[in-house]
Design a protein around this motif. Structure first.
Motif, PDB file in Angstrom:
ATOM      1  N   ALA A   1      54.747  93.540  74.403  1.00 15.28           N
ATOM      2  CA  ALA A   1      53.554  94.130  73.718  1.00 15.28           C
ATOM      3  C   ALA A   1      53.313  93.629  72.270  1.00 15.28           C
ATOM      4  CB  ALA A   1      53.680  95.881  73.968  1.00 15.28           C
ATOM      5  N   ILE A   2      52.315  93.253  71.935  1.00 15.91           N
ATOM      6  CA  ILE A   2      51.942  92.768  70.555  1.00 15.91           C
ATOM      7  C   ILE A   2      50.387  93.456  70.182  1.00 15.91           C
ATOM      8  CG2 ILE A   2      51.551  90.727  68.957  1.00 15.91           C
ATOM      9  CD1 ILE A   2      54.431  91.007  69.887  1.00 15.91           C
ATOM     10  N   ASP A   3      50.604  94.266  69.416  1.00 14.46           N
ATOM     11  CA  ASP A   3      49.240  94.827  68.825  1.00 14.46           C
ATOM     12  C   ASP A   3      48.896  94.499  67.628  1.00 14.46           C
ATOM     13  OD1 ASP A   3      48.842  96.568  70.980  1.00 14.46           O
ATOM     14  OD2 ASP A   3      50.716  97.726  70.465  1.00 14.46           O
ATOM     15  N   SER A   4      49.724  94.177  66.706  1.00 12.94           N
ATOM     16  CA  SER A   4      49.555  93.564  65.347  1.00 12.94           C
ATOM     17  C   SER A   4      50.636  92.644  64.742  1.00 12.94           C
ATOM     18  CB  SER A   4      49.540  95.252  64.272  1.00 12.94           C
ATOM     19  OG  SER A   4      50.967  95.437  64.382  1.00 12.94           O
ATOM     20  N   LEU A   5      50.053  92.383  63.486  1.00 11.79           N
ATOM     21  CA  LEU A   5      51.142  91.106  62.649  1.00 11.79           C
ATOM     22  C   LEU A   5      52.557  91.903  62.548  1.00 11.79           C
ATOM     23  CD1 LEU A   5      51.555  88.719  61.282  1.00 11.79           C
ATOM     24  CD2 LEU A   5      50.546  89.808  58.968  1.00 11.79           C
ATOM     25  N   GLU A   6      52.673  93.224  62.351  1.00 13.92           N
ATOM     26  CA  GLU A   6      53.786  93.831  62.359  1.00 13.92           C
ATOM     27  C   GLU A   6      54.699  93.683  63.641  1.00 13.92           C
ATOM     28  OE1 GLU A   6      53.382  97.698  60.937  1.00 13.92           O
ATOM     29  OE2 GLU A   6      52.510  97.110  58.818  1.00 13.92           O
ATOM     30  N   ASP A   7      54.321  93.799  64.480  1.00 12.99           N
ATOM     31  CA  ASP A   7      54.931  93.497  65.970  1.00 12.99           C
ATOM     32  C   ASP A   7      55.442  92.079  66.037  1.00 12.99           C
ATOM     33  OD1 ASP A   7      54.529  95.927  67.123  1.00 12.99           O
ATOM     34  OD2 ASP A   7      52.998  95.442  68.111  1.00 12.99           O
ATOM     35  N   ILE A   8      54.652  91.076  65.134  1.00 14.90           N
ATOM     36  CA  ILE A   8      55.171  89.820  65.197  1.00 14.90           C
ATOM     37  C   ILE A   8      56.286  89.517  64.405  1.00 14.90           C
ATOM     38  CG2 ILE A   8      54.515  87.511  64.588  1.00 14.90           C
ATOM     39  CD1 ILE A   8      53.573  87.719  67.380  1.00 14.90           C
ATOM     40  N   GLN A   9      56.168  90.263  63.274  1.00 13.95           N
ATOM     41  CA  GLN A   9      57.129  90.324  62.285  1.00 13.95           C
ATOM     42  C   GLN A   9      58.543  90.845  63.059  1.00 13.95           C
ATOM     43  OE1 GLN A   9      55.390  92.833  59.567  1.00 13.95           O
ATOM     44  NE2 GLN A   9      54.606  91.283  58.268  1.00 13.95           N
ATOM     45  N   THR A  10      58.473  91.735  63.949  1.00 14.18           N
ATOM     46  CA  THR A  10      59.735  92.223  64.204  1.00 14.18           C
ATOM     47  C   THR A  10      59.968  91.447  65.570  1.00 14.18           C
ATOM     48  OG1 THR A  10      58.950  94.652  64.209  1.00 14.18           O
ATOM     49  CG2 THR A  10      60.654  94.281  65.759  1.00 14.18           C
ATOM     50  N   LEU A  11      59.313  90.660  66.173  1.00 17.50           N
ATOM     51  CA  LEU A  11      59.567  89.863  67.333  1.00 17.50           C
ATOM     52  C   LEU A  11      60.567  88.807  67.042  1.00 17.50           C
ATOM     53  CD1 LEU A  11      58.957  89.330  70.468  1.00 17.50           C
ATOM     54  CD2 LEU A  11      57.217  87.882  69.736  1.00 17.50           C
ATOM     55  N   PHE A  12      60.104  88.000  65.668  1.00 11.74           N
ATOM     56  CA  PHE A  12      60.957  86.892  65.088  1.00 11.74           C
ATOM     57  C   PHE A  12      61.745  87.316  64.100  1.00 11.74           C
ATOM     58  CE2 PHE A  12      56.951  85.340  67.179  1.00 11.74           C
ATOM     59  CZ  PHE A  12      57.683  84.188  68.024  1.00 11.74           C
ATOM     60  N   LYS A  13      62.173  88.694  63.993  1.00  9.73           N
ATOM     61  CA  LYS A  13      63.179  89.026  63.046  1.00  9.73           C
ATOM     62  C   LYS A  13      64.278  88.203  62.842  1.00  9.73           C
ATOM     63  CE  LYS A  13      65.250  93.220  60.859  1.00  9.73           C
ATOM     64  NZ  LYS A  13      65.385  94.517  60.940  1.00  9.73           N
ATOM     65  N   GLY A  14      64.680  87.681  61.808  1.00  9.94           N
ATOM     66  CA  GLY A  14      66.067  86.861  61.761  1.00  9.94           C
ATOM     67  C   GLY A  14      65.828  85.467  62.208  1.00  9.94           C
ATOM     68  N   ILE A  15      64.702  84.949  62.516  1.00  4.31           N
ATOM     69  CA  ILE A  15      64.279  83.544  63.170  1.00  4.31           C
ATOM     70  C   ILE A  15      63.348  83.111  62.238  1.00  4.31           C
ATOM     71  CG2 ILE A  15      63.357  82.372  64.870  1.00  4.31           C
ATOM     72  CD1 ILE A  15      64.212  84.647  66.779  1.00  4.31           C
TER      73      ILE A  15
ATOM     74  N   ASN B   1      45.113  91.408  57.000  1.00  2.00           N
ATOM     75  CA  ASN B   1      44.619  92.640  56.517  1.00  2.00           C
ATOM     76  C   ASN B   1      44.910  93.806  57.733  1.00  2.00           C
ATOM     77  OD1 ASN B   1      43.103  92.766  53.876  1.00  2.00           O
ATOM     78  ND2 ASN B   1      42.675  90.766  54.825  1.00  2.00           N
ATOM     79  N   ARG B   2      45.958  93.629  58.298  1.00  2.00           N
ATOM     80  CA  ARG B   2      46.438  94.590  59.354  1.00  2.00           C
ATOM     81  C   ARG B   2      45.489  95.144  60.259  1.00  2.00           C
ATOM     82  NH1 ARG B   2      49.932  98.552  55.323  1.00  2.00           N
ATOM     83  NH2 ARG B   2      51.211  97.169  54.384  1.00  2.00           N
ATOM     84  N   CYS B   3      44.554  94.249  60.767  1.00  5.96           N
ATOM     85  CA  CYS B   3      43.423  94.398  61.854  1.00  5.96           C
ATOM     86  C   CYS B   3      44.228  94.283  63.005  1.00  5.96           C
ATOM     87  CB  CYS B   3      42.397  93.601  61.888  1.00  5.96           C
ATOM     88  SG  CYS B   3      41.156  93.735  60.514  1.00  5.96           S
ATOM     89  N   THR B   4      44.213  95.027  64.203  1.00  6.52           N
ATOM     90  CA  THR B   4      44.979  94.974  65.278  1.00  6.52           C
ATOM     91  C   THR B   4      44.315  94.017  66.286  1.00  6.52           C
ATOM     92  OG1 THR B   4      43.651  96.601  66.568  1.00  6.52           O
ATOM     93  CG2 THR B   4      45.801  97.397  65.328  1.00  6.52           C
ATOM     94  N   LEU B   5      45.045  93.362  67.397  1.00  7.44           N
ATOM     95  CA  LEU B   5      44.620  92.505  68.414  1.00  7.44           C
ATOM     96  C   LEU B   5      43.277  93.040  69.005  1.00  7.44           C
ATOM     97  CD1 LEU B   5      46.644  90.548  70.770  1.00  7.44           C
ATOM     98  CD2 LEU B   5      45.185  92.063  71.737  1.00  7.44           C
ATOM     99  N   GLY B   6      43.429  94.280  69.529  1.00  9.11           N
ATOM    100  CA  GLY B   6      42.271  94.795  70.228  1.00  9.11           C
ATOM    101  C   GLY B   6      41.182  94.801  69.385  1.00  9.11           C
ATOM    102  N   GLU B   7      41.086  95.362  67.997  1.00 15.15           N
ATOM    103  CA  GLU B   7      39.938  95.219  67.176  1.00 15.15           C
ATOM    104  C   GLU B   7      39.486  93.921  66.867  1.00 15.15           C
ATOM    105  OE1 GLU B   7      41.332  99.127  64.288  1.00 15.15           O
ATOM    106  OE2 GLU B   7      42.106  97.142  63.740  1.00 15.15           O
ATOM    107  N   ILE B   8      40.135  92.994  66.977  1.00 17.59           N
ATOM    108  CA  ILE B   8      39.646  91.528  66.683  1.00 17.59           C
ATOM    109  C   ILE B   8      38.851  91.011  68.038  1.00 17.59           C
ATOM    110  CG2 ILE B   8      40.192  89.026  66.573  1.00 17.59           C
ATOM    111  CD1 ILE B   8      42.448  90.287  64.528  1.00 17.59           C
TER     112      ILE B   8
END
Length: 523
Positions: free
Chosen positions: A110-124, A502-509
Motif C-alpha cells: 500500500a502506497i499513499d504518499s511520498l513518505e510510504d516510498i521513503q519507508t519502502l526503500f529505506k536503506g536502499i 508537497n505531501r499530496c497523497t496518491l488519491g488526491e492527485i
C-alpha cells in the motif's frame, strides 16, 4: 488417421523436422546475435557478457514489511527490485477510501504518499539498484514518488535506472485497473516519454505487456500480436506529439509470459524480436537500439496449480529455461505456493535459486541463442511470426489497437482462447499433472502467507498524521496547478512531481485528474 499434435496456439507440429523445413535464409552463416532484426538476441555475446537481471516481484502489506522482504532478497542475490502494489494504489485510491476496504496491502504494498516510498526503500540507494514498478493508471504518480525520493537521496537523476509498466492499453483489454478514458491515458503516457527523455534518460518509460494478456487466457501467438500492436499505438502517439523515435524508442521495453511449452515459448520470444525490429524500422527508426526489443519475463502464474503445489517448482524451471533460451533481459520466477497465496520467504528463495541454478549450472548461458539452427525451432519461429502478423493486420484494418479494444475484438479473442483451453483441459485433451491426471492424496502441509486486514488502520493513521503536518493552503495550490496543467495540455509530470514533494497523497492527485479527464467505464 494419425493423431495431430498442435501447440496451444493451434500451430501443427510435425513428427520430424528436416533441413527442408528451415525458413529461407537460415542455412549458411545467416544472422548473428546483435544483428538486425535481432532474432538471435540483442547482444552479440548475450549472457557470456552479462547475465539477465534476476528480479523477484515483491510487495505486500505495509511499506515497512515490504522493505524487509527487499533487504532479504538483495541479501540472497537478486540484481534488481520489482515492486507489486495493492489494488487501491493501482486504481488511484488512498487506503482510507471506502472502496479500499478489504484490499489494502493484499495484492501488493500500500502506497499513499511520498513518505510510504521513503519507508519502502529505506536503506536502499536508488542509484545502486534497478527498480521495476508494476503500475499503470497511477504510474505517473509512482514515478514522481520515486524521482522525488532519488532527489532527496542526492542521486543524479541521469543515473537512475528502472522500468515503469505504464501500459494502459492492456488494462482495457485484459486486467481492468484503468482510471481515465483511453485518449487522456495515452496523453499521460507520452508526457512520461517526453519528461523522462529530459530528466531520467536511463529510465525505461514503458513495459509493453503481453504477460497479463496471456494470464487472461490468450495463446502465445495472441500474446505477441496484441502486445506488438499496442506497442505500435504508443509509438504512433509519441510521434504525433513530435517526439524523436530514435530517442524514446531506446527506452521502450516489453514484458512477456513464459509458459510450459518450451519450444513454442522460445520461438515466440525470437519471433517477437524480429517483428518489433521491422515495425520500428517501418515507423522511421534508424538507430539500432531503437529497433531492439528488450524484454522482462515472468513465469506463468496461471500455470501454477493449487493441487500438488510442489510440482510448480518443475513448471517454473521449464519456464525459466524458455525465457533464458529465448534471450530475456530480466526474469522473475514465481513461488511454488502462489496458487494458494502470496509467496512465503522460503518459496521466494527457491524461485530465485531456480534462476541461479539455470544461470550457473545448466550450461544454457554458455553460448548465444543455443537453439538457433534447430530445424524445429527455426520452423516454429517462422510459424509463430506468420500467425502473429495475420492478427496484427486484422487490428491495423480496424484502425489500430485503441479501435480494436473499443470494438471488443481483442477482449473477445482472449476470451475465446481461454474458453477453448479450458475445454481441452476438462476433456483431458490437455494433461495438467496433478489436476486432471495423476492425482494424489494431499495433506494441508504448505504454509500459506496471509495479510492481516488491520494494516488498513495503520495506513489510515499514517494518512491522518501526514495531513496534520502539511500546509493545507500549499496542498490546495499545487493541486489546482496540476488541474490547470491537465486542462491546458501541457506536460503533467513537473506539476505531479511538485504535488508529491508537497505531501499530496496518491488519491488526491488521481482525483485531480479525474475532475479533468473523467473516468472510463468498461464496456
Amino acid at each position: 488417421m494419425p493423431y495431430k499434435r498442435t501447440t496451444d496456439s493451434g500451430i501443427e507440429i510435425k513428427e520430424v523436422y528436416t533441413a527442408a523445413d528451415l525458413p529461407a535464409g537460415i542455412t549458411g552463416s545467416g544472422e548473428q546475435p546483435g544483428d538486425f532484426p535481432y532474432t538471435r538476441g540483442v547482444q552479440r555475446d548475450m549472457y557470456r557478457g552479462k547475465l539477465w537481471t534476476m528480479r523477484q516481484y515483491a510487495g505486500f502489506s505495509t511499506a515497512e514489511e515490504s522493505n524487509a522482504r527487499y533487504h532479504y532478497l538483495l541479501s540472497q542475490g537478486v540484481m534488481g527490485l520489482s515492486v507489486a502494489f495493492d489494488l487501491p494504489t493501482q486504481i488511484g485510491y488512498d487506503s482510507d477510501h471506502p472502496l479500499a476496504e478489504g484490499e489494502v496491502g493484499k495484492t501488493g504494498v500500500a502506497i499513499d504518499s511520498l513518505e510510504d516510498i521513503q519507508t519502502l526503500f529505506k536503506g536502499i540507494r536508488l542509484e545502486d539498484v534497478s527498480t521495476s514498478m508494476t503500475i499503470n493508471a497511477t504510474g505517473y504518480i509512482l514515478l514522481a514518488f520515486y524521482a522525488a525520493l532519488a532527489k532527496q537521496q542526492g542521486a543524479d537523476l541521469k543515473k537512475i535506472t528502472g522500468t515503469i509498466q505504464n501500459d494502459i492499453l492492456k488494462e482495457y483489454a485484459a486486467r481492468g485497473t484503468y482510471i481515465y478514458p483511453p485518449k487522456p491515458s495515452m496523453r499521460i503516457i507520452t508526457d512520461i516519454f517526453e519528461w523522462c527523455g529530459q530528466e531520467l534518460p536511463r529510465w525505461n518509460t514503458i513495459s509493453i505487456s503481453g504477460y497479463h494478456i496471456r494470464e487472461a487466457g490468450s495463446t502465445a501467438v495472441q500474446e505477441i500480436a496484441f502486445t506488438l500492436s499496442n506497442g505500435k499505438a504508443y509509438v504512433k502517439a509519441a510521434l504525433e506529439k513530435g517526439l524523436d523515435i530514435d530517442v524514446f524508442g531506446k527506452r521502450l521495453s516489453f514484458f512477456f509470459n513464459a509458459h510450459n511449452n518450451l519450444f513454442e515459448e522460445v520461438a515466440k520470444f525470437r519471433a517477437a524480436r524480429r517483428m518489433w525490429a521491422r515495425i520500428m524500422k517501418q515507423l522511421g527508426a534508424t538507430d539500432p537500439k531503437a529497433m531492439m526489443l528488450r524484454f522482462h519475463t515472468q513465469t506463468g502464474g496461471s500455470t501454477l496449480t493449487a493441487q500438488q503445489p510442489m510440482n510448480n517448482i518443475s513448471r517454473v524451471t521449464v519456464q525459466t529455461l524458455a525465457a533464458v533460451l529465448g534471450g530475456t533481459q530480466s526474469l522473475h520466477t514465481n513461488g511454488y505456493d502462489e496458487a494458494l497465496s502470496l509467496p512465503t520467504e522460503e518459496a521466494a528463495r527457491i524461485a530465485l535459486r531456480t534462476q541461479q541454478i539455470v544461470a550457473y549450472e545448466s550450461g544454457a548461458t554458455d553460448t548465444a541463442d543455443p537453439l538457433a539452427g534447430s530445424y524445429f525451432v527455426e520452423a516454429l519461429t517462422r510459424d509463430v511470426e506468420d500467425a502473429a502478423w495475420k492478427l496484427i493486420e486484422q487490428i491495423d484494418q480496424m484502425g489500430g489497437s485503441v479501435s480494436a479494444i473499443e470494438q471488443g475484438f481483442i477482449q473477445d479473442e482472449i476470451a475465446r482462447s481461454a474458453y477453448e483451453y479450458q475445454q481441452h483441459v476438462e476433456k483431458k485433451e490437455k494433461i495438467i499433472v496433478g489436476v486432471n491426471s495423476f492425482p494424489a492424496e494431499e495433506k494441508d502441509s504448505i504454509p500459506v502467507f496471509r495479510i492481516d486486514d488491520s494494516i488498513r488502520d495503520v495506513q489510515i493513521a499514517k494518512i491522518m498524521d501526514l495531513k496534520r503536518r502539511r500546509d493545507p493552503a500549499r496542498v490546495d495550490s499545487v493541486l489546482q496547478h496540476l488541474n490547470d496543467k491537465a486542462a491546458s495540455g501541457e506536460n503533467l509530470m513537473p506539476a505531479v512531481l511538485e504535488a508529491v514533494e508537497n505531501r499530496c497523497t496518491l488519491g488526491e492527485i488521481a482525483d485531480t485528474l479525474r475532475e479533468v479527464f473523467g473516468e472510463y467505464k468498461g464496456t
